[in-house]
Design a protein around this motif. Sequence first.
Motif, PDB file in Angstrom:
ATOM      1  N   ILE A 112       0.813  -1.192   0.024  1.00  0.00           N
ATOM      2  CA  ILE A 112      -0.008   0.187  -0.059  1.00  0.00           C
ATOM      3  C   ILE A 112       0.766   1.352  -0.007  1.00  0.00           C
ATOM      4  CG2 ILE A 112      -0.081   0.121   2.418  1.00  0.00           C
ATOM      5  CD1 ILE A 112      -3.167   1.064   2.073  1.00  0.00           C
ATOM      6  N   ARG A 113       2.031   1.212   0.476  1.00  0.00           N
ATOM      7  CA  ARG A 113       2.853   2.253   0.530  1.00  0.00           C
ATOM      8  C   ARG A 113       3.346   2.894  -0.929  1.00  0.00           C
ATOM      9  NH1 ARG A 113       6.651  -0.580   5.251  1.00  0.00           N
ATOM     10  NH2 ARG A 113       5.889  -2.123   3.574  1.00  0.00           N
ATOM     11  N   ARG A 114       3.268   1.811  -1.814  1.00  0.00           N
ATOM     12  CA  ARG A 114       3.889   2.267  -3.210  1.00  0.00           C
ATOM     13  C   ARG A 114       2.719   2.311  -4.142  1.00  0.00           C
ATOM     14  NH1 ARG A 114       8.333  -2.674  -4.053  1.00  0.00           N
ATOM     15  NH2 ARG A 114       9.813  -2.062  -2.402  1.00  0.00           N
ATOM     16  N   ASP A 115       1.380   1.760  -3.996  1.00  0.00           N
ATOM     17  CA  ASP A 115       0.254   1.909  -4.657  1.00  0.00           C
ATOM     18  C   ASP A 115      -0.976   1.705  -4.024  1.00  0.00           C
ATOM     19  OD1 ASP A 115      -1.627   1.909  -6.756  1.00  0.00           O
ATOM     20  OD2 ASP A 115      -0.333   0.686  -8.140  1.00  0.00           O
ATOM     21  N   LYS A 116      -1.540   2.672  -3.445  1.00  0.00           N
ATOM     22  CA  LYS A 116      -2.895   2.846  -2.724  1.00  0.00           C
ATOM     23  C   LYS A 116      -3.836   2.073  -3.527  1.00  0.00           C
ATOM     24  CE  LYS A 116      -1.505   6.945  -0.173  1.00  0.00           C
ATOM     25  NZ  LYS A 116      -1.983   8.391   0.043  1.00  0.00           N
ATOM     26  N   LEU A 117      -4.234   2.452  -4.727  1.00  0.00           N
ATOM     27  CA  LEU A 117      -5.172   2.011  -5.292  1.00  0.00           C
ATOM     28  C   LEU A 117      -4.941   0.438  -5.675  1.00  0.00           C
ATOM     29  CD1 LEU A 117      -6.032   4.795  -7.845  1.00  0.00           C
ATOM     30  CD2 LEU A 117      -7.435   3.976  -5.780  1.00  0.00           C
ATOM     31  N   ALA A 118      -3.873   0.099  -6.122  1.00  0.00           N
ATOM     32  CA  ALA A 118      -3.589  -1.454  -6.215  1.00  0.00           C
ATOM     33  C   ALA A 118      -3.870  -2.227  -5.000  1.00  0.00           C
ATOM     34  CB  ALA A 118      -2.097  -1.513  -6.555  1.00  0.00           C
ATOM     35  N   TRP A 119      -3.743  -1.363  -3.526  1.00  0.00           N
ATOM     36  CA  TRP A 119      -4.015  -2.349  -2.542  1.00  0.00           C
ATOM     37  C   TRP A 119      -5.709  -2.367  -2.327  1.00  0.00           C
ATOM     38  CZ3 TRP A 119      -6.828  -1.783   1.867  1.00  0.00           C
ATOM     39  CH2 TRP A 119      -6.211  -2.512   3.108  1.00  0.00           C
ATOM     40  N   PHE A 120      -6.206  -1.139  -2.851  1.00  0.00           N
ATOM     41  CA  PHE A 120      -7.604  -1.045  -2.800  1.00  0.00           C
ATOM     42  C   PHE A 120      -8.256  -2.207  -3.661  1.00  0.00           C
ATOM     43  CE2 PHE A 120     -11.620   0.314  -4.286  1.00  0.00           C
ATOM     44  CZ  PHE A 120     -12.371   1.026  -3.146  1.00  0.00           C
ATOM     45  N   ASN A 121      -7.852  -2.205  -4.770  1.00  0.00           N
ATOM     46  CA  ASN A 121      -8.385  -3.541  -5.865  1.00  0.00           C
ATOM     47  C   ASN A 121      -8.167  -4.543  -5.375  1.00  0.00           C
ATOM     48  OD1 ASN A 121      -9.339  -0.957  -7.577  1.00  0.00           O
ATOM     49  ND2 ASN A 121      -7.344  -0.946  -8.640  1.00  0.00           N
ATOM     50  N   TYR A 122      -7.109  -4.813  -4.757  1.00  0.00           N
ATOM     51  CA  TYR A 122      -6.747  -6.169  -4.631  1.00  0.00           C
ATOM     52  C   TYR A 122      -7.665  -6.822  -3.611  1.00  0.00           C
ATOM     53  CZ  TYR A 122      -3.849 -10.194  -2.823  1.00  0.00           C
ATOM     54  OH  TYR A 122      -3.332 -11.366  -2.508  1.00  0.00           O
ATOM     55  N   PHE A 123      -7.799  -5.939  -2.530  1.00  0.00           N
ATOM     56  CA  PHE A 123      -8.774  -6.343  -1.513  1.00  0.00           C
ATOM     57  C   PHE A 123     -10.543  -5.965  -1.666  1.00  0.00           C
ATOM     58  CE2 PHE A 123      -4.836  -5.975   0.772  1.00  0.00           C
ATOM     59  CZ  PHE A 123      -4.772  -7.277   1.306  1.00  0.00           C
ATOM     60  N   ASP A 124     -10.852  -5.378  -2.857  1.00  0.00           N
ATOM     61  CA  ASP A 124     -12.108  -5.239  -3.234  1.00  0.00           C
ATOM     62  C   ASP A 124     -12.616  -6.536  -3.922  1.00  0.00           C
ATOM     63  OD1 ASP A 124     -14.509  -3.975  -4.183  1.00  0.00           O
ATOM     64  OD2 ASP A 124     -13.634  -3.053  -5.755  1.00  0.00           O
ATOM     65  N   GLU A 125     -12.779  -7.365  -2.902  1.00  0.00           N
ATOM     66  CA  GLU A 125     -13.295  -8.739  -3.597  1.00  0.00           C
ATOM     67  C   GLU A 125     -14.511  -8.667  -4.562  1.00  0.00           C
ATOM     68  OE1 GLU A 125     -11.506 -11.533  -3.180  1.00  0.00           O
ATOM     69  OE2 GLU A 125     -10.267 -10.436  -1.888  1.00  0.00           O
ATOM     70  N   ASP A 126     -15.412  -8.056  -4.522  1.00  0.00           N
ATOM     71  CA  ASP A 126     -16.631  -8.150  -5.250  1.00  0.00           C
ATOM     72  C   ASP A 126     -16.442  -7.175  -6.579  1.00  0.00           C
ATOM     73  OD1 ASP A 126     -16.723  -5.776  -3.843  1.00  0.00           O
ATOM     74  OD2 ASP A 126     -18.646  -6.296  -2.790  1.00  0.00           O
ATOM     75  N   GLY A 127     -15.248  -6.598  -6.574  1.00  0.00           N
ATOM     76  CA  GLY A 127     -15.106  -5.363  -7.643  1.00  0.00           C
ATOM     77  C   GLY A 127     -16.189  -4.457  -7.713  1.00  0.00           C
ATOM     78  N   SER A 128     -16.683  -3.925  -6.388  1.00  0.00           N
ATOM     79  CA  SER A 128     -17.857  -3.044  -6.492  1.00  0.00           C
ATOM     80  C   SER A 128     -17.196  -1.379  -6.542  1.00  0.00           C
ATOM     81  CB  SER A 128     -18.647  -3.292  -5.360  1.00  0.00           C
ATOM     82  OG  SER A 128     -17.823  -3.006  -4.072  1.00  0.00           O
ATOM     83  N   GLY A 129     -15.883  -1.401  -6.588  1.00  0.00           N
ATOM     84  CA  GLY A 129     -15.333  -0.059  -6.230  1.00  0.00           C
ATOM     85  C   GLY A 129     -15.664   0.537  -4.728  1.00  0.00           C
ATOM     86  N   GLU A 130     -15.860  -0.504  -4.015  1.00  0.00           N
ATOM     87  CA  GLU A 130     -16.079  -0.097  -2.429  1.00  0.00           C
ATOM     88  C   GLU A 130     -15.650  -0.857  -1.601  1.00  0.00           C
ATOM     89  OE1 GLU A 130     -20.002   3.140  -2.639  1.00  0.00           O
ATOM     90  OE2 GLU A 130     -20.393   0.732  -2.452  1.00  0.00           O
ATOM     91  N   LEU A 131     -15.067  -0.470  -0.536  1.00  0.00           N
ATOM     92  CA  LEU A 131     -14.569  -1.724   0.580  1.00  0.00           C
ATOM     93  C   LEU A 131     -15.653  -1.714   1.733  1.00  0.00           C
ATOM     94  CD1 LEU A 131     -10.535  -0.863   0.913  1.00  0.00           C
ATOM     95  CD2 LEU A 131     -11.663  -2.482  -0.586  1.00  0.00           C
ATOM     96  N   SER A 132     -15.889  -2.976   2.018  1.00  0.00           N
ATOM     97  CA  SER A 132     -16.488  -3.245   3.212  1.00  0.00           C
ATOM     98  C   SER A 132     -15.880  -3.376   4.069  1.00  0.00           C
ATOM     99  CB  SER A 132     -17.489  -4.485   3.031  1.00  0.00           C
ATOM    100  OG  SER A 132     -16.365  -5.435   2.848  1.00  0.00           O
ATOM    101  N   GLN A 133     -16.406  -2.936   5.676  1.00  0.00           N
ATOM    102  CA  GLN A 133     -15.460  -3.339   6.821  1.00  0.00           C
ATOM    103  C   GLN A 133     -14.933  -4.856   6.861  1.00  0.00           C
ATOM    104  OE1 GLN A 133     -17.115  -2.603  10.631  1.00  0.00           O
ATOM    105  NE2 GLN A 133     -18.586  -1.072   9.823  1.00  0.00           N
ATOM    106  N   GLN A 134     -15.321  -5.762   6.112  1.00  0.00           N
ATOM    107  CA  GLN A 134     -14.833  -7.133   6.256  1.00  0.00           C
ATOM    108  C   GLN A 134     -13.594  -7.072   5.469  1.00  0.00           C
ATOM    109  OE1 GLN A 134     -15.406  -9.401   8.318  1.00  0.00           O
ATOM    110  NE2 GLN A 134     -13.747 -11.182   7.377  1.00  0.00           N
ATOM    111  N   GLU A 135     -13.896  -6.596   4.135  1.00  0.00           N
ATOM    112  CA  GLU A 135     -12.738  -6.334   3.439  1.00  0.00           C
ATOM    113  C   GLU A 135     -11.429  -5.546   3.835  1.00  0.00           C
ATOM    114  OE1 GLU A 135     -14.986  -6.993  -1.005  1.00  0.00           O
ATOM    115  OE2 GLU A 135     -14.825  -4.935   0.109  1.00  0.00           O
ATOM    116  N   VAL A 136     -12.031  -4.341   4.440  1.00  0.00           N
ATOM    117  CA  VAL A 136     -10.793  -3.605   5.049  1.00  0.00           C
ATOM    118  C   VAL A 136      -9.919  -4.510   6.235  1.00  0.00           C
ATOM    119  CG1 VAL A 136     -10.213  -1.504   6.421  1.00  0.00           C
ATOM    120  CG2 VAL A 136     -11.670  -1.441   4.705  1.00  0.00           C
TER     121      VAL A 136
END
Length: 426
Positions: free
Chosen positions: A338-362
């Motif tokens: 995440i220190r190198r690429d915030k959005l890559a980290w976001f997309n990696y854990f955005d399991e359902d590809g919704s463009g949003e992170l749930s509490q469980q994913e975070v």
Amino acid sequence: MWNGLFGGGSASKPTASQGPLHEEGTVECRTCGTEQPFTRHRCMECGKDPWATPEEGFSPESSSGGRRKGDLGNAAAALPPLPAVPSLPSAPPVLSVIDRMQLADQESVRLITSQGVSEEWARFALASCRGDVDASVCFLFSTDVEAALRAAVEATNPTEAAASSSSAALHESYATTQVADDHAECAICFEPLCSKPCAVFVDNKHKRVCHHFFHKACADDLSSNFRDCPLCRAKFTTTLEVPDIDADPEGWYRVCDKDGDGDLNTREVFEILKAQFPIDHVRLEKDLPKLWQRWDPSMDGQIQKHEFLGPGGLLAFVRQNFIKQASLGGVDGGMPDIRRDKLAWFNYFDEDGSGELSQQEVARGLVKSLHVVHSQGGVRAVDDMKRTVASLWGLFDGDGSGEIDRGEFVARDGLADTVIASLAHS
């Protein structure tokens, strides 16, 4: 005469000195003590004047038939004995719903649990619906079973209610761990199940109580404080490590046989392979019907032990394909920094590809990125992390939608910056 009748005269009404007159208009005979209307001139019991002074030497006890107020005298002896009153059967004890849970018909419990419901919930539904299976199924789908069960426990046993409340909090913490299952991860630490020895929960007869697998260390840590599965709430007594299939194939077979019928079904095999080996379980699930034909030559839908151990059976297939792959290392290590690429980290854990992170994913992302399990102390640290995410969620969820979108994630002093700061101090 008129004056006498209405109290004007003195001769017609006796005075207190003439006899023991009571306010209710009765008098006790001075001879035998029998109470009677004061208007009588002859005692209804002894025949003497009730107002007259008894003869010297006379006693009521010596008078034949004489009795005092409330004394039946000789008349009691003449009465026939009263018939014995039959004792009424004692009313059956009123059983609470919790008590009736233990009396639930085992076959009815089996029918309901076959639908994926825990045994505790099945028994509770049957107890609530007086054993009606159809009504119990409707009850499970139309009722907040968790809340209803908690209320029933509280009404029955306040001490047990406190333990139930603690268990409910644990269950709620793991209620949305589908993402861990999708990646074949331990639902407690979010690390791949195949990366460490696994365990299952068993009862006092060493029979498995549910289909779930956890890392052995995580399961043991959990069992020190709880006695129900955090995913399905099935009650257990202890944990049992899954043997190595290559070193102890028969022990592995026994653990795989979840329902204890001596045979293996498709779900039992799929779940244990998914837990123990770094395989593409999505592909395995798709190919399983074809593979099953090879492993089940009798074509009865079950794998017997001789089929499991025989040439071309499941054991030979696992040794040839999965064990070699495991030795080469198949665990995914491509998690972005995440220190190198915030959005890559976001997309990696955005399991359902919704463009949003749930509490469980975070929570999963933080546990894996901060190496919580290894550096901070196991199950308790993971639970603390989940609670921290929940309590701070409102600080990062600016629009209050319940999810964190990309803009909120990468915003100045947003969640990404907070994670990076935490990494700097970990």
